[in-house]
Design a protein around this motif. Structure first.
Motif, PDB file in Angstrom:
ATOM      1  N   THR A 139      53.400 -58.892  -5.936  1.00  0.00           N
ATOM      2  CA  THR A 139      53.249 -60.342  -6.061  1.00  0.00           C
ATOM      3  C   THR A 139      53.523 -60.785  -7.500  1.00  0.00           C
ATOM      4  O   THR A 139      53.042 -60.159  -8.451  1.00  0.00           O
ATOM      5  N   ASN A 140      54.295 -61.866  -7.637  1.00  0.00           N
ATOM      6  CA  ASN A 140      54.653 -62.451  -8.948  1.00  0.00           C
ATOM      7  C   ASN A 140      55.485 -61.511  -9.818  1.00  0.00           C
ATOM      8  O   ASN A 140      55.492 -61.637 -11.053  1.00  0.00           O
ATOM      9  N   ALA A 141      56.231 -60.598  -9.191  1.00  0.00           N
ATOM     10  CA  ALA A 141      57.124 -59.739  -9.972  1.00  0.00           C
ATOM     11  C   ALA A 141      58.221 -60.541 -10.660  1.00  0.00           C
ATOM     12  O   ALA A 141      58.768 -60.111 -11.684  1.00  0.00           O
ATOM     13  N   PHE A 142      58.517 -61.744 -10.151  1.00  0.00           N
ATOM     14  CA  PHE A 142      59.567 -62.551 -10.766  1.00  0.00           C
ATOM     15  C   PHE A 142      59.178 -62.995 -12.179  1.00  0.00           C
ATOM     16  O   PHE A 142      60.044 -63.298 -13.010  1.00  0.00           O
ATOM     17  N   LEU A 143      57.853 -63.023 -12.472  1.00  0.00           N
ATOM     18  CA  LEU A 143      57.439 -63.387 -13.828  1.00  0.00           C
ATOM     19  C   LEU A 143      57.879 -62.327 -14.831  1.00  0.00           C
ATOM     20  O   LEU A 143      58.255 -62.643 -15.966  1.00  0.00           O
ATOM     21  N   ILE A 144      57.830 -61.071 -14.415  1.00  0.00           N
ATOM     22  CA  ILE A 144      58.285 -59.989 -15.289  1.00  0.00           C
ATOM     23  C   ILE A 144      59.784 -60.110 -15.527  1.00  0.00           C
ATOM     24  O   ILE A 144      60.272 -59.967 -16.666  1.00  0.00           O
TER      25      ILE A 144
END
Length: 347
Positions: free
Chosen positions: A332-337
């Motif tokens: 979850t929220n890997a797109f922030l990385i």
């Protein structure tokens, strides 16, 4: 912007503290073993376990004279929810009093005959008859006590107590003050929300692949998920729906469930699945340049790991190569990385 620990190297890595991961709501989970088609999606209903739900009725006909609990109130096992004034209660109380009086009288008669036998005045047959009468009176008294217990006779001798057999919360309350209710009429419904099960309906073709203990993901509202496992399968196909019933037990996140709730489940069936495959949540796979990557957890943060993507289904992606099962990755929220790495590269 993510709260990073220090500037990362000019490679596809990101240094970030555990506190930064938590505040950014980035979920880290191991890549799962198994082929993508091992995941079976199905509709399901949340229900209380059979021993955690009670339909509470009046044990005798009468008029509701007092209501102690309302819908939504917590209750304990054995707690009185209402009182029903009943003619049957009065009759049972009178029978009990009469039976007790007969026991007292028969006991005195038996004692008197015992004394007369010892004095040689009375025949032993009279003593045996008195003792038999006492035994009959005691049996009647036990029957009267059992009847009083069965209807939950209250201490006032004219009311029936409506008592909860389980600890939980009142989910339905139809009793009204002054209402006449028939025997066995439902007055309350109590459910223990801590003891829940999920009933899933699977396609008949997929049911044989499910085994007890298989991992299950419960898909809740707003994208939330909870962990569960398969407890059992009925092994019977419903002739109308042509679906098989599987019972699932929540293992984590069960506090977000409520009886009657409709949810989706994803069962990772172990029967017939290939163990050397790898699958990850769709959110875990990102694109850096022209490469598909997942972000592997490291001691300092994350690093981009190039993978070859296979098929996609039900929110999961099959990984053909580049990743082994059990490797901790950002989901979850890997797109922030990804966004932070691209920003650092641009700078």
């Amino acid at each position: 912007m993510l709260p990073t620990a220090a500037p990362s190297a000019p490679s596809h890595t990101l240094a970030i503290t555990p506190q930064g991961i938590a505040s950014s709501q980035i979920t880290v989970a191991p890549a799962m073993a198994g082929e993508l088609d091992a995941a079976i999606a199905a509709a399901a209903t949340v229900k209380a376990t059979p021993d955690a739900e009670a339909v509470i009725t009046a044990r005798a006909p009468g008029t509701v004279t007092r209501i102690m609990k309302l819908i939504g109130d917590p209750v304990r096992q054995g707690e009185t929810l209402a009182l029903v004034e009943s003619r049957d209660a009065s009759q049972i109380a009178a029978d009990g009093a009469a039976a007790s009086a007969r026991v007292t009288l028969a006991g005195k008669q038996a004692a008197r005959e015992q004394s007369l036998v010892h004095q040689g005045v009375s025949a032993r047959a009279d003593l045996e008859s008195a003792q038999a009468n006492l035994a009959v009176a005691q049996a009647d008294a036990r029957r009267a006590r059992a009847a009083a217990s069965a209807v939950r006779l209250s201490s006032d001798g004219r009311s029936i107590a409506v008592v909860s057999p389980v600890t939980g919360r009142i989910t339905a309350a139809t009793a009204k003050l002054g209402q006449f209710v028939a025997a066995e009429a439902e007055l309350f419904r109590v459910v223990d929300p801590r003891r829940l099960q999920v009933i899933a309906n699977l396609p008949a073709a997929d049911a044989p692949r499910v085994r007890a203990g298989d991992r299950v993901e419960l898909i809740l509202a707003e994208g939330m998920t909870a962990e569960a496992s398969v407890r059992s399968a009925t092994g019977v196909i419903d002739p109308d729906t042509r679906a098989a019933t599987v019972v699932v037990v929540p293992t984590a996140g069960g506090s977000t469930l409520a009886p009657g709730q409709l949810i989706q489940v994803r069962i990772f069936a172990s029967g017939g699945a290939t163990k050397n495959g790898v699958m990850v949540p769709q959110d875990a796979v990102q694109t850096l340049g022209e490469r598909s990557v997942v972000f592997v957890r490291t001691r300092r943060g994350f690093k981009a790991q190039a993978v070859q993507v296979g098929s996609r289904s039900g929110g999961f992606v099959g990984i053909a190569s580049g990743l082994t099962a059990g490797t901790p990755i950002a989901t979850t929220n890997a797109f922030l990385i990804k966004a932070e790495i691209e920003k650092e590269q641009a700078e």
